[in-house]
Design a protein around this motif. Structure first.
Motif, mmCIF file in Angstrom:
data_model
loop_
_atom_site.group_PDB
_atom_site.id
_atom_site.type_symbol
_atom_site.label_atom_id
_atom_site.label_comp_id
_atom_site.label_asym_id
_atom_site.label_seq_id
_atom_site.Cartn_x
_atom_site.Cartn_y
_atom_site.Cartn_z
ATOM 1 N N ALA A 57 -118.868 -24.180 -32.003
ATOM 2 C CA ALA A 57 -120.033 -24.140 -33.219
ATOM 3 C C ALA A 57 -121.141 -24.253 -32.394
ATOM 4 O O ALA A 57 -122.095 -23.899 -32.598
ATOM 5 N N LYS A 58 -121.018 -25.467 -31.341
ATOM 6 C CA LYS A 58 -122.256 -25.628 -30.554
ATOM 7 C C LYS A 58 -122.888 -24.461 -29.765
ATOM 8 O O LYS A 58 -123.984 -23.836 -29.988
ATOM 9 N N LEU A 59 -121.746 -23.449 -29.274
ATOM 10 C CA LEU A 59 -122.102 -22.306 -28.515
ATOM 11 C C LEU A 59 -122.667 -21.281 -29.411
ATOM 12 O O LEU A 59 -123.873 -20.638 -29.233
ATOM 13 N N TYR A 60 -122.240 -21.104 -30.679
ATOM 14 C CA TYR A 60 -122.736 -20.301 -31.659
ATOM 15 C C TYR A 60 -124.173 -20.701 -31.943
ATOM 16 O O TYR A 60 -125.108 -19.775 -32.089
ATOM 17 N N ASP A 61 -124.432 -21.971 -32.263
ATOM 18 C CA ASP A 61 -125.628 -22.310 -32.595
ATOM 19 C C ASP A 61 -126.817 -22.008 -31.514
ATOM 20 O O ASP A 61 -127.827 -21.641 -31.679
ATOM 21 N N ASP A 62 -126.338 -22.344 -29.978
ATOM 22 C CA ASP A 62 -127.329 -21.946 -29.082
ATOM 23 C C ASP A 62 -127.584 -20.410 -28.985
ATOM 24 O O ASP A 62 -128.879 -20.144 -28.662
ATOM 25 N N LEU A 63 -126.490 -19.795 -29.074
ATOM 26 C CA LEU A 63 -126.737 -18.171 -28.936
ATOM 27 C C LEU A 63 -127.737 -17.919 -29.946
ATOM 28 O O LEU A 63 -128.592 -16.964 -30.123
ATOM 29 N N ARG A 64 -127.630 -18.262 -31.491
ATOM 30 C CA ARG A 64 -128.212 -17.890 -32.729
ATOM 31 C C ARG A 64 -129.842 -18.195 -32.203
ATOM 32 O O ARG A 64 -130.721 -17.457 -32.690
ATOM 33 N N ALA A 65 -130.070 -19.452 -31.706
ATOM 34 C CA ALA A 65 -131.352 -19.852 -31.487
ATOM 35 C C ALA A 65 -132.056 -19.125 -30.414
ATOM 36 O O ALA A 65 -133.302 -18.645 -30.365
ATOM 37 N N GLN A 66 -131.274 -18.721 -29.511
ATOM 38 C CA GLN A 66 -131.681 -17.758 -28.472
ATOM 39 C C GLN A 66 -132.147 -16.362 -29.103
ATOM 40 O O GLN A 66 -133.248 -15.953 -28.720
ATOM 41 N N LEU A 67 -131.401 -15.756 -29.880
ATOM 42 C CA LEU A 67 -131.537 -14.561 -30.340
ATOM 43 C C LEU A 67 -132.604 -14.409 -31.268
ATOM 44 O O LEU A 67 -133.247 -13.501 -31.340
ATOM 45 N N GLU A 68 -132.849 -15.557 -31.886
ATOM 46 C CA GLU A 68 -133.869 -15.663 -33.209
ATOM 47 C C GLU A 68 -134.997 -16.150 -32.481
ATOM 48 O O GLU A 68 -136.149 -16.193 -33.144
ATOM 49 N N GLY A 69 -135.009 -16.865 -31.551
ATOM 50 C CA GLY A 69 -136.495 -17.204 -30.619
ATOM 51 C C GLY A 69 -136.867 -18.394 -31.405
ATOM 52 O O GLY A 69 -138.262 -18.621 -31.066
ATOM 53 N N GLY A 70 -136.276 -19.032 -32.196
ATOM 54 C CA GLY A 70 -136.890 -20.170 -32.806
ATOM 55 C C GLY A 70 -135.780 -21.430 -32.456
ATOM 56 O O GLY A 70 -135.010 -21.429 -32.187
ATOM 57 N N ASP A 71 -136.391 -22.762 -32.859
ATOM 58 C CA ASP A 71 -135.605 -24.061 -32.875
ATOM 59 C C ASP A 71 -134.941 -24.245 -34.177
ATOM 60 O O ASP A 71 -135.713 -24.231 -35.187
ATOM 61 N N LEU A 72 -133.692 -24.122 -33.994
ATOM 62 C CA LEU A 72 -132.935 -24.508 -35.327
ATOM 63 C C LEU A 72 -132.453 -25.733 -35.416
ATOM 64 O O LEU A 72 -131.837 -26.263 -34.482
ATOM 65 N N PRO A 73 -131.914 -26.349 -36.550
ATOM 66 C CA PRO A 73 -131.505 -27.599 -36.683
ATOM 67 C C PRO A 73 -130.128 -27.560 -35.942
ATOM 68 O O PRO A 73 -129.509 -26.699 -36.073
ATOM 69 N N ALA A 74 -129.764 -28.679 -35.082
ATOM 70 C CA ALA A 74 -128.401 -28.721 -34.549
ATOM 71 C C ALA A 74 -127.665 -29.184 -35.646
ATOM 72 O O ALA A 74 -127.768 -29.854 -36.698
ATOM 73 N N ARG A 75 -126.196 -28.643 -35.453
ATOM 74 C CA ARG A 75 -125.136 -29.060 -36.177
ATOM 75 C C ARG A 75 -124.687 -30.704 -35.774
ATOM 76 O O ARG A 75 -124.750 -31.124 -34.806
ATOM 77 N N ASP A 76 -124.439 -31.651 -36.878
ATOM 78 C CA ASP A 76 -124.130 -32.919 -36.783
ATOM 79 C C ASP A 76 -122.420 -32.951 -36.578
ATOM 80 O O ASP A 76 -121.893 -32.524 -36.902
#
Length: 52
Positions: free
Chosen positions: A33-52
């Motif tokens: 899940a963390k890896l997915y969030d990191d990749l998504r943030a890179q692809l979308e070029g923005g800062d996304l909220p982290a999962r808790d």
């Protein structure tokens, strides 16, 4: 992205996946899940909220 940058990114992804796959099964989903969030943030070029 140049070929060199792409190769580096591929190597980093493989390395990150290896780390997650080496974790105990109970914590592996959280790692993916963390890896997915990191990749998504890179692809979308923005800062996304982290999962808790």
């Amino acid at each position: 992205m140049t070929i060199s940058e792409n190769s580096t990114a591929d190597g980093e992804l493989v390395s990150a996946l290896s780390v997650v796959e080496g974790q105990p099964l109970e914590t592996r989903a959280e790692g993916y899940a963390k890896l997915y969030d990191d990749l998504r943030a890179q692809l979308e070029g923005g800062d996304l909220p982290a999962r808790d």
